[in-house]
Write an enzyme that holds these catalytic residues in place. Sequence first.
Site, short mmCIF file in Angstrom:
data_model
loop_
_atom_site.label_atom_id
_atom_site.label_comp_id
_atom_site.label_asym_id
_atom_site.label_seq_id
_atom_site.Cartn_x
_atom_site.Cartn_y
_atom_site.Cartn_z
N ASN A 130 0.80 -1.22 0.00
CA ASN A 130 0.00 0.00 0.00
C ASN A 130 0.83 1.28 0.00
OD1 ASN A 130 0.43 -1.29 2.65
ND2 ASN A 130 -0.40 0.61 3.46
N CYS A 187 2.49 5.50 9.42
CA CYS A 187 3.07 5.75 10.74
C CYS A 187 3.58 7.17 10.85
CB CYS A 187 4.25 4.83 11.11
SG CYS A 187 3.77 3.13 11.28
C1 LIG Z 1 -6.60 0.07 3.65
C2 LIG Z 1 -5.86 -1.20 3.83
C3 LIG Z 1 -6.25 -2.13 4.81
C4 LIG Z 1 -7.33 -1.84 5.83
O1 LIG Z 1 -8.62 -1.86 5.32
P1 LIG Z 1 -9.79 -1.15 6.19
O2 LIG Z 1 -11.04 -1.52 5.46
O3 LIG Z 1 -9.51 0.30 6.16
O4 LIG Z 1 -9.74 -1.73 7.55
C5 LIG Z 1 -5.56 -3.32 4.89
N1 LIG Z 1 -4.55 -3.59 4.04
C6 LIG Z 1 -4.14 -2.73 3.10
C7 LIG Z 1 -3.04 -3.11 2.18
C8 LIG Z 1 -4.78 -1.50 2.97
O5 LIG Z 1 -4.36 -0.64 2.02
#
Ligand SMILES: *Cc1c(COP(=O)(O)O)cnc(C)c1O
Length: 386
Positions: free
Chosen positions: A150, A324
């Site tokens: 991400n 973070c």
């Molecule tokens: C946004 C994200 C999550 C968390 O998803 P939520 O629905 O916001 O809890 C988990 N893993 C990755 C890679 C993300 O980008």
Amino acid sequence: MGIYLDHAATTPVLPEAAQMLAEASLRGFGNPSSIHIRGQMAREAMDEARQVTAKALGCLADEIVFTSGGTEANSLALIGACLARQDSGRHLVISAVEHESVRNTAHFLETLGFRVTEIPVDPAGLVDPGDIARALTPETILISVMTVNNIIGTVQPVTEISELARKRKILFHTDAVQAFPNMLVEPGSLGVDLLSLSSHKFRGPKGMGVLYVRKGTPLVPLVRGGHQENGLRAGTENLPGIMALALAIKRSRENLEKAETELRRLRNLLAEDILANLDHVKLNGHSERAAPHIAHFSVDFTDGESLVRNMDHEGVIVSAGSACSSEEGKTSHVLEAIGQSGPLARGTVRFSLSRETTEQEVRDASAVFRNVVVRLRSASAAGRFA
Ligand SMILES: *Cc1c(COP(=O)(O)O)cnc(C)c1O
């Protein structure tokens, strides 16, 4: 309204899905567990939403578990699989660049007596399946490696990892939250046992997610009570949310291949434009294994927060590109893992696009970025020589 290039953080809800959410809330108020007509209508709508979701992922309807988001899906996958398999061993393997929801869940499992091995990545953020193979022991019960990172957008070798997991009869989970809707995600062809998605990353409502659980995968539920979601998640279902999610996933799946190609073209255009016009800027991530929607840069002689604030001021919304960063004093584990977290006067910034992003927006965002970087650098140089 400005230019929104932070789709990896969240996406705007599809108007159709928002409408569905409202309509279903007003009309479809039945409880799917009730036997009367209202309940039966709700049950049918649930079944239909589950079918639609399964179809978008190319899996079976009863392999879909609706959750409250990507975080819960990851939690259920890791804790659920470890508790189900603990009699065969208590070791799990994750990559060093997992999302906090995987990483912190793995660390929680350590407090329950599980052992966690974190596999390092190369400077492009890539996990070597060979390193995973070498980390496996007869005690290993679960591997969790994300499909797309991400922060920097590196696409992990999920199929290779799933092959070695299958050979060793180890469960394999992938956090595919950043992959869908930007790339084709089919748990069957990826060969995974567990796969997480988040609704608000594919223009569905917030607070909704999906865990794909391959038929026969042992899993212990976290939330206990009734028998909803195949006994894997108790509690009256968020039917309006589920219906809206199903609509968003269906729309995302339409023309996905074409959307991915165009998205990649715009992402590459943005990267080339920025690199061609600014010195001391580095594009992070992998040159071949790059997600089509993320471009993450290290920018010397600036800092991420000033970049984001100044760009915001000029109507371009991006992210500092270091999860973070909001927690003071903490460096991002992802940037650390790729060796980009030294004491250098270096900022990072993440642009993340969607299939609605236009070429004009990309060009405008690039121009704004250039101006902001030049201005911040001259301000900091002036400060240094004052
Ligand atoms: C946004 C994200 C999550 C968390 O998803 P939520 O629905 O916001 O809890 C988990 N893993 C990755 C890679 C993300 O980008």
